[in-house]
Design a protein around this motif. Sequence first.
Motif, PDB file in Angstrom:
ATOM      1  N   ALA A 194       0.833  -1.210   0.000  1.00  0.00           N
ATOM      2  CA  ALA A 194       0.000   0.000   0.000  1.00  0.00           C
ATOM      3  C   ALA A 194       0.865   1.256   0.000  1.00  0.00           C
ATOM      4  O   ALA A 194       0.549   2.252  -0.673  1.00  0.00           O
ATOM      5  N   THR A 195       1.970   1.234   0.749  1.00  0.00           N
ATOM      6  CA  THR A 195       2.866   2.392   0.795  1.00  0.00           C
ATOM      7  C   THR A 195       3.453   2.699  -0.569  1.00  0.00           C
ATOM      8  O   THR A 195       3.434   3.848  -1.037  1.00  0.00           O
ATOM      9  N   PHE A 196       3.987   1.687  -1.223  1.00  0.00           N
ATOM     10  CA  PHE A 196       4.589   1.907  -2.540  1.00  0.00           C
ATOM     11  C   PHE A 196       3.541   2.297  -3.577  1.00  0.00           C
ATOM     12  O   PHE A 196       3.807   3.097  -4.476  1.00  0.00           O
ATOM     13  N   MET A 197       2.345   1.724  -3.463  1.00  0.00           N
ATOM     14  CA  MET A 197       1.279   2.076  -4.396  1.00  0.00           C
ATOM     15  C   MET A 197       0.939   3.556  -4.285  1.00  0.00           C
ATOM     16  O   MET A 197       0.826   4.268  -5.297  1.00  0.00           O
ATOM     17  N   LEU A 198       0.785   4.044  -3.050  1.00  0.00           N
ATOM     18  CA  LEU A 198       0.457   5.450  -2.849  1.00  0.00           C
ATOM     19  C   LEU A 198       1.625   6.353  -3.258  1.00  0.00           C
ATOM     20  O   LEU A 198       1.417   7.441  -3.804  1.00  0.00           O
ATOM     21  N   ARG A 199       2.840   5.870  -2.988  1.00  0.00           N
ATOM     22  CA  ARG A 199       4.013   6.695  -3.294  1.00  0.00           C
ATOM     23  C   ARG A 199       4.164   6.904  -4.789  1.00  0.00           C
ATOM     24  O   ARG A 199       4.543   8.005  -5.241  1.00  0.00           O
ATOM     25  N   TYR A 200       3.878   5.879  -5.598  1.00  0.00           N
ATOM     26  CA  TYR A 200       4.140   5.966  -7.031  1.00  0.00           C
ATOM     27  C   TYR A 200       2.873   6.046  -7.875  1.00  0.00           C
ATOM     28  O   TYR A 200       2.954   5.988  -9.101  1.00  0.00           O
ATOM     29  N   LEU A 201       1.724   6.192  -7.231  1.00  0.00           N
ATOM     30  CA  LEU A 201       0.491   6.309  -8.003  1.00  0.00           C
ATOM     31  C   LEU A 201       0.510   7.565  -8.862  1.00  0.00           C
ATOM     32  O   LEU A 201       0.143   7.532 -10.049  1.00  0.00           O
ATOM     33  N   ASP A 202       0.952   8.679  -8.281  1.00  0.00           N
ATOM     34  CA  ASP A 202       1.024   9.918  -9.048  1.00  0.00           C
ATOM     35  C   ASP A 202       2.005   9.806 -10.210  1.00  0.00           C
ATOM     36  O   ASP A 202       1.785  10.369 -11.289  1.00  0.00           O
ATOM     37  N   VAL A 203       3.093   9.047  -9.992  1.00  0.00           N
ATOM     38  CA  VAL A 203       4.071   8.861 -11.065  1.00  0.00           C
ATOM     39  C   VAL A 203       3.445   8.099 -12.229  1.00  0.00           C
ATOM     40  O   VAL A 203       3.610   8.470 -13.399  1.00  0.00           O
ATOM     41  N   LEU A 204       2.716   7.034 -11.921  1.00  0.00           N
ATOM     42  CA  LEU A 204       2.085   6.246 -12.976  1.00  0.00           C
ATOM     43  C   LEU A 204       0.989   7.032 -13.687  1.00  0.00           C
ATOM     44  O   LEU A 204       0.836   6.927 -14.903  1.00  0.00           O
ATOM     45  N   VAL A 205       0.222   7.812 -12.920  1.00  0.00           N
ATOM     46  CA  VAL A 205      -0.820   8.628 -13.549  1.00  0.00           C
ATOM     47  C   VAL A 205      -0.189   9.645 -14.495  1.00  0.00           C
ATOM     48  O   VAL A 205      -0.678   9.872 -15.609  1.00  0.00           O
ATOM     49  N   GLY A 206       0.912  10.262 -14.072  1.00  0.00           N
ATOM     50  CA  GLY A 206       1.598  11.206 -14.947  1.00  0.00           C
ATOM     51  C   GLY A 206       2.145  10.539 -16.191  1.00  0.00           C
ATOM     52  O   GLY A 206       2.073  11.094 -17.294  1.00  0.00           O
ATOM     53  N   GLU A 207       2.681   9.334 -16.036  1.00  0.00           N
ATOM     54  CA  GLU A 207       3.196   8.582 -17.188  1.00  0.00           C
ATOM     55  C   GLU A 207       2.070   8.249 -18.156  1.00  0.00           C
ATOM     56  O   GLU A 207       2.215   8.384 -19.384  1.00  0.00           O
ATOM     57  N   ALA A 208       0.927   7.811 -17.626  1.00  0.00           N
ATOM     58  CA  ALA A 208      -0.216   7.501 -18.482  1.00  0.00           C
ATOM     59  C   ALA A 208      -0.720   8.750 -19.197  1.00  0.00           C
ATOM     60  O   ALA A 208      -1.104   8.689 -20.377  1.00  0.00           O
ATOM     61  N   ARG A 209      -0.684   9.889 -18.521  1.00  0.00           N
ATOM     62  CA  ARG A 209      -1.136  11.133 -19.154  1.00  0.00           C
ATOM     63  C   ARG A 209      -0.208  11.532 -20.294  1.00  0.00           C
ATOM     64  O   ARG A 209      -0.664  11.960 -21.365  1.00  0.00           O
TER      65      ARG A 209
END
Length: 255
Positions: free
Chosen positions: A152-167
């Motif tokens: 859960a920690t890593f998911m929250l930490r890198y969720l914004d990174v993945l969303v930015g990559e997808a954008r």
Amino acid sequence: MGAGHAHVLYRDVDSPVHRLPPEVKIAAMLVCTLAVVATPREAFWAFGGYALLVAVVVALARTGPGWLLSRALIEVPFVLFAFALPFLGAGERVHVLGVGLSTEGLYGAWNILAKGTLGVLLSLLLAATTTTRDLIVGLDRLRCPQILTQIATFMLRYLDVLVGEARRMRVARLSRGDDPRFLWQLRGLAAGIGTLFLRAFERGERVYLAMLSRGYTGRMPAVWGAGGATAGQWLVGATVPAVATTLATVAVVLT
């Protein structure tokens, strides 16, 4: 996680509920939810007591009833299903305005509506008064398995990174004339999703190797779950669960 990563349901205000340690609020929410679920559906007065408790906590947390009720609309599909039960249920029937309704279906609809609504409101109150980081810290202090809190920690930490990559991938796809609204371009969309997965996997591998090189042994640092609630904070946080448990016990005995 240093930036806090507050989620969209979090209400950044100062209140006694916000100041409680996260493990106290998590435990209180779980106990209250279990008390609501254990209450017999025939004990209508008990659900009124639960609603009053929720209203008191909402006032203390300063979340606002309008904000809370608007977010509670997520349960609308279950409400629609509940409203169908009186018409679809079998057994003894009663007539209301000339329409035959199943008694068992009415009880079932009330059971789903009351318990589901209270459960959603309790979950929203927890989310509104606790940041995502504090939720994970609270779970860790409650001895939740480390593997779950780390994921859960890593998911929250890198969720914004993945969303930015997808954008960025979407902008690149659109700049090349691709538009996923058309059926014949779904193949490109699927390929983009696969590429995003591979990039996320590779990034995860790099992050994991970097953590190993810095002494990571499979557990979060001890300072992550350091501290914790005091006895006084546990007593304050136990007030609402104690009242809810009492209501549930009385309802079970009297029903």
